[in-house]
Design an enzyme around this catalytic site. Structure first.
Site, PDB file in Angstrom:
ATOM      1  CG  ASN A   1       5.532   7.658 -21.355  1.00 52.66           C
ATOM      2  OD1 ASN A   1       5.570   8.666 -22.050  1.00 52.66           O
ATOM      3  ND2 ASN A   1       6.450   7.389 -20.433  1.00 52.66           N
TER       4      ASN A   1
ATOM      5  CG  HIS B   1       2.761   5.036 -14.683  1.00 53.12           C
ATOM      6  ND1 HIS B   1       2.443   3.888 -15.367  1.00 53.12           N
ATOM      7  CD2 HIS B   1       3.874   5.528 -15.269  1.00 53.12           C
ATOM      8  CE1 HIS B   1       3.334   3.686 -16.320  1.00 53.12           C
ATOM      9  NE2 HIS B   1       4.218   4.672 -16.290  1.00 53.12           N
TER      10      HIS B   1
ATOM     11  CG  HIS C   1      -4.458  -3.183 -12.695  1.00 53.97           C
ATOM     12  ND1 HIS C   1      -3.088  -3.103 -12.743  1.00 53.97           N
ATOM     13  CD2 HIS C   1      -4.862  -3.626 -13.899  1.00 53.97           C
ATOM     14  CE1 HIS C   1      -2.667  -3.499 -13.939  1.00 53.97           C
ATOM     15  NE2 HIS C   1      -3.739  -3.824 -14.666  1.00 53.97           N
TER      16      HIS C   1
ATOM     17  CG  HIS D   1      -1.179   0.274 -12.176  1.00 58.99           C
ATOM     18  ND1 HIS D   1      -1.665  -0.604 -11.212  1.00 58.99           N
ATOM     19  CD2 HIS D   1      -1.583   1.502 -11.792  1.00 58.99           C
ATOM     20  CE1 HIS D   1      -2.343   0.079 -10.305  1.00 58.99           C
ATOM     21  NE2 HIS D   1      -2.303   1.362 -10.630  1.00 58.99           N
TER      22      HIS D   1
ATOM     23  CB  CYS E   1       0.576  -4.943 -12.651  1.00 58.18           C
ATOM     24  SG  CYS E   1       0.272  -3.301 -11.965  1.00 58.18           S
TER      25      CYS E   1
HETATM   26  P1  5GP Z   1       6.647   4.126 -18.201  1.00 55.82           P
HETATM   27  O1  5GP Z   1       7.875   3.907 -19.050  1.00 55.82           O
HETATM   28  O2  5GP Z   1       5.757   2.908 -18.192  1.00 55.82           O
HETATM   29  O3  5GP Z   1       5.907   5.375 -18.495  1.00 55.82           O
HETATM   30  O4  5GP Z   1       7.197   4.350 -16.726  1.00 55.82           O
HETATM   31  C1  5GP Z   1       7.497   3.333 -15.832  1.00 55.82           C
HETATM   32  C2  5GP Z   1       8.430   3.925 -14.805  1.00 55.82           C
HETATM   33  O5  5GP Z   1       8.491   3.065 -13.696  1.00 55.82           O
HETATM   34  C3  5GP Z   1       9.871   4.099 -15.304  1.00 55.82           C
HETATM   35  O6  5GP Z   1      10.244   5.470 -15.205  1.00 55.82           O
HETATM   36  C4  5GP Z   1      10.693   3.212 -14.376  1.00 55.82           C
HETATM   37  O7  5GP Z   1      11.940   3.775 -14.033  1.00 55.82           O
HETATM   38  C5  5GP Z   1       9.788   3.068 -13.166  1.00 55.82           C
HETATM   39  N1  5GP Z   1       9.957   1.797 -12.483  1.00 55.82           N
HETATM   40  C6  5GP Z   1       9.998   0.554 -13.057  1.00 55.82           C
HETATM   41  N2  5GP Z   1      10.137  -0.391 -12.110  1.00 55.82           N
HETATM   42  C7  5GP Z   1      10.193   0.273 -10.905  1.00 55.82           C
HETATM   43  C8  5GP Z   1      10.332  -0.185  -9.550  1.00 55.82           C
HETATM   44  O8  5GP Z   1      10.429  -1.364  -9.257  1.00 55.82           O
HETATM   45  N3  5GP Z   1      10.334   0.782  -8.587  1.00 55.82           N
HETATM   46  C9  5GP Z   1      10.230   2.109  -8.883  1.00 55.82           C
HETATM   47  N4  5GP Z   1      10.257   2.964  -7.852  1.00 55.82           N
HETATM   48  N5  5GP Z   1      10.069   2.570 -10.146  1.00 55.82           N
HETATM   49  C10 5GP Z   1      10.067   1.664 -11.142  1.00 55.82           C
HETATM   50 ZN    ZN Z   2      -1.703  -2.661 -11.312  1.00 54.78          ZN
END
Ligand code: 5GP
Ligand code: ZN
Length: 117
Positions: free
Chosen positions: A90, A103, A49, A101, A7
């Site tokens: 989230n 976070h 993961h 994944h 991922c």
């Molecule tokens: P989620 O919405 O799943 O809780 O958070 C995913 C986060 O990953 C988002 O805040 C988004 O800006 C960040 N993100 C997505 N793709 C990338 C990437 O390629 N590099 C970095 N540094 N952050 C990313």
């Molecule tokens: Zn992963």
């Protein structure tokens, strides 16, 4: 997961996709969010993961625990602890999870409303 099946965050943690790294050790990887929602916005992940909080099992308690312990240290290192910071995880569509994944968002450098949006 291996190779091309990895991922996005596994690939970032493996250095296959560049990121602005904040911290790494054998268990945890942290990097700046590409679309920051606060002056400081760091993503902290376990290297292992796990797709989402809903996929966690008892055997993975240590994985999540050490991730949060490291997050707190990162917050201290970035001088966020005295003013305060927010941690966000989230799960699923309603909460806006976009990367599957586990976070934790570490957000700091401004005031945060409650309840969150
Ligand atoms: P989620 O919405 O799943 O809780 O958070 C995913 C986060 O990953 C988002 O805040 C988004 O800006 C960040 N993100 C997505 N793709 C990338 C990437 O390629 N590099 C970095 N540094 N952050 C990313
Ligand atoms: Zn992963």
């Amino acid at each position: 997961m291996a190779g091309n099946d990895r991922c996005l965050f596994c690939r970032i943690a493996h250095g296959e996709i560049p990121s602005k790294k904040v911290y790494e050790d054998s268990d945890v990887f942290a990097f700046y969010d590409i679309n920051p929602q606060a002056p400081t916005h760091v993503i902290v992940i376990p290297r292992k993961h796990i797709s989402s909080l809903d996929d966690l099992s008892d055997g993975e308690a240590n994985v999540v625990g050490i991730t949060l312990v490291r997050l707190a240290q990162i917050a201290r290192d970035l001088h966020l602890s005295s003013d305060g910071y927010r941690v966000v995880a989230n799960h699923g569509e309603a909460a806006g999870q976009t990367v599957f994944h586990i976070h934790f968002h570490l957000l700091g450098g401004r005031n945060f409303g409650w309840p969150p949006g």
